[in-house]
Motif scaffolding. Structure first.
Motif, short mmCIF file in Angstrom:
data_model
loop_
_atom_site.label_atom_id
_atom_site.label_comp_id
_atom_site.label_asym_id
_atom_site.label_seq_id
_atom_site.Cartn_x
_atom_site.Cartn_y
_atom_site.Cartn_z
N LYS A 1 0.82 -1.21 0.00
CA LYS A 1 0.00 0.00 0.00
C LYS A 1 0.86 1.26 0.00
N LYS A 2 1.92 1.29 0.79
CA LYS A 2 2.78 2.48 0.91
C LYS A 2 3.67 2.69 -0.31
N LYS A 3 3.97 1.62 -1.03
CA LYS A 3 4.86 1.70 -2.19
C LYS A 3 4.32 2.66 -3.25
N LYS A 4 3.01 2.79 -3.32
CA LYS A 4 2.39 3.69 -4.30
C LYS A 4 2.81 5.14 -4.08
N TYR A 5 3.00 5.51 -2.81
CA TYR A 5 3.33 6.89 -2.46
C TYR A 5 4.82 7.14 -2.32
N ARG A 6 5.61 6.08 -2.26
CA ARG A 6 7.06 6.20 -2.11
C ARG A 6 7.77 5.61 -3.33
N LYS A 7 7.46 6.16 -4.48
CA LYS A 7 7.98 5.65 -5.75
C LYS A 7 9.48 5.87 -5.90
N ASN A 8 10.05 6.81 -5.15
CA ASN A 8 11.47 7.09 -5.26
C ASN A 8 12.34 6.12 -4.46
N ILE A 9 11.73 5.19 -3.71
CA ILE A 9 12.47 4.16 -2.99
C ILE A 9 12.44 2.88 -3.82
N GLU A 10 13.62 2.47 -4.29
CA GLU A 10 13.71 1.30 -5.15
C GLU A 10 14.33 0.13 -4.38
N GLU A 11 14.22 -1.06 -4.95
CA GLU A 11 14.66 -2.28 -4.27
C GLU A 11 16.16 -2.28 -3.99
N TYR A 12 16.97 -1.75 -4.90
CA TYR A 12 18.41 -1.74 -4.66
C TYR A 12 18.78 -0.83 -3.49
N MET A 13 17.99 0.21 -3.25
CA MET A 13 18.22 1.09 -2.10
C MET A 13 17.91 0.36 -0.79
N ILE A 14 16.85 -0.42 -0.80
CA ILE A 14 16.48 -1.20 0.39
C ILE A 14 17.56 -2.23 0.70
N GLU A 15 18.04 -2.93 -0.32
CA GLU A 15 19.11 -3.91 -0.13
C GLU A 15 20.38 -3.24 0.40
N HIS A 16 20.71 -2.08 -0.14
CA HIS A 16 21.90 -1.34 0.30
C HIS A 16 21.79 -1.00 1.79
N ALA A 17 20.62 -0.54 2.22
CA ALA A 17 20.43 -0.17 3.62
C ALA A 17 20.53 -1.39 4.53
N ILE A 18 20.00 -2.52 4.10
CA ILE A 18 20.04 -3.72 4.93
C ILE A 18 21.45 -4.27 5.04
N ILE A 19 22.18 -4.28 3.96
CA ILE A 19 23.53 -4.84 3.95
C ILE A 19 24.53 -3.94 4.69
N ASN A 20 24.41 -2.63 4.54
CA ASN A 20 25.43 -1.71 5.04
C ASN A 20 25.07 -0.99 6.33
N SER A 21 24.31 -1.61 7.20
CA SER A 21 23.98 -0.95 8.46
C SER A 21 23.87 -1.95 9.59
N GLU A 22 23.91 -1.41 10.81
CA GLU A 22 23.68 -2.25 11.98
C GLU A 22 22.18 -2.50 12.08
N HIS A 23 21.83 -3.67 12.58
CA HIS A 23 20.42 -4.01 12.75
C HIS A 23 20.05 -3.84 14.21
N LYS A 24 19.02 -3.04 14.45
CA LYS A 24 18.54 -2.79 15.80
C LYS A 24 17.09 -3.23 15.90
N LYS A 25 16.69 -3.69 17.07
CA LYS A 25 15.31 -4.13 17.28
C LYS A 25 14.36 -2.95 17.14
N ASP A 26 13.20 -3.23 16.56
CA ASP A 26 12.17 -2.21 16.39
C ASP A 26 11.30 -2.14 17.64
N LEU A 27 10.89 -0.95 18.02
CA LEU A 27 10.09 -0.77 19.22
C LEU A 27 8.62 -1.12 19.02
N HIS A 28 8.12 -0.97 17.80
CA HIS A 28 6.69 -1.12 17.54
C HIS A 28 6.29 -2.49 17.00
N HIS A 29 7.21 -3.21 16.38
CA HIS A 29 6.90 -4.50 15.78
C HIS A 29 7.69 -5.60 16.48
#
Length: 77
Positions: free
Chosen positions: A11-39
Motif C-alpha cells: 500500500k505504501k509503495k504507491k506513495y514512495r515511488k522514489n524508494i527502489e529495491e536496490y536502495m532497500i538492499e543497500h540499507a540492509i547490507i550496510n547498516s547495523e540491525h537494531k530491534k524495532d520498538l513497535h513490531h
C-alpha cells in the motif's frame, strides 16, 4: 537476497515511488540491525543512500537465510 513485500508495504509503495529495491538492499547490507520498538521480531536498518544523499530507514523481518519480509521503508531526512 529475496524481498517479500508485506501488505503494508504494498500500500505504501504507491506513495514512495522514489524508494527502489536496490536502495532497500543497500540499507540492509550496510547498516547495523537494531530491534524495532513497535513490531515484535522486527529489525531496523538505517543507512545513507549514496545516489540521493538521504538517509533511508527500513523495517523488516528475517524469514530465512537469504529471504526477508519488508514491512516498510522511508526517508528520515
Amino acid at each position: 537476497m529475496e524481498i517479500v513485500e508485506s501488505f503494508h508495504w504494498q500500500k505504501k509503495k504507491k506513495y514512495r515511488k522514489n524508494i527502489e529495491e536496490y536502495m532497500i538492499e543497500h540499507a540492509i547490507i550496510n547498516s547495523e540491525h537494531k530491534k524495532d520498538l513497535h513490531h515484535k521480531n522486527a529489525v531496523n536498518a538505517t543507512a545513507k543512500i549514496p545516489q540521493t544523499g538521504k538517509t533511508l530507514k527500513v523495517v523488516f523481518r528475517k524469514i530465512g537465510e537469504q529471504k526477508i519480509k519488508l514491512i516498510t521503508a522511508f526517508y528520515i531526512d
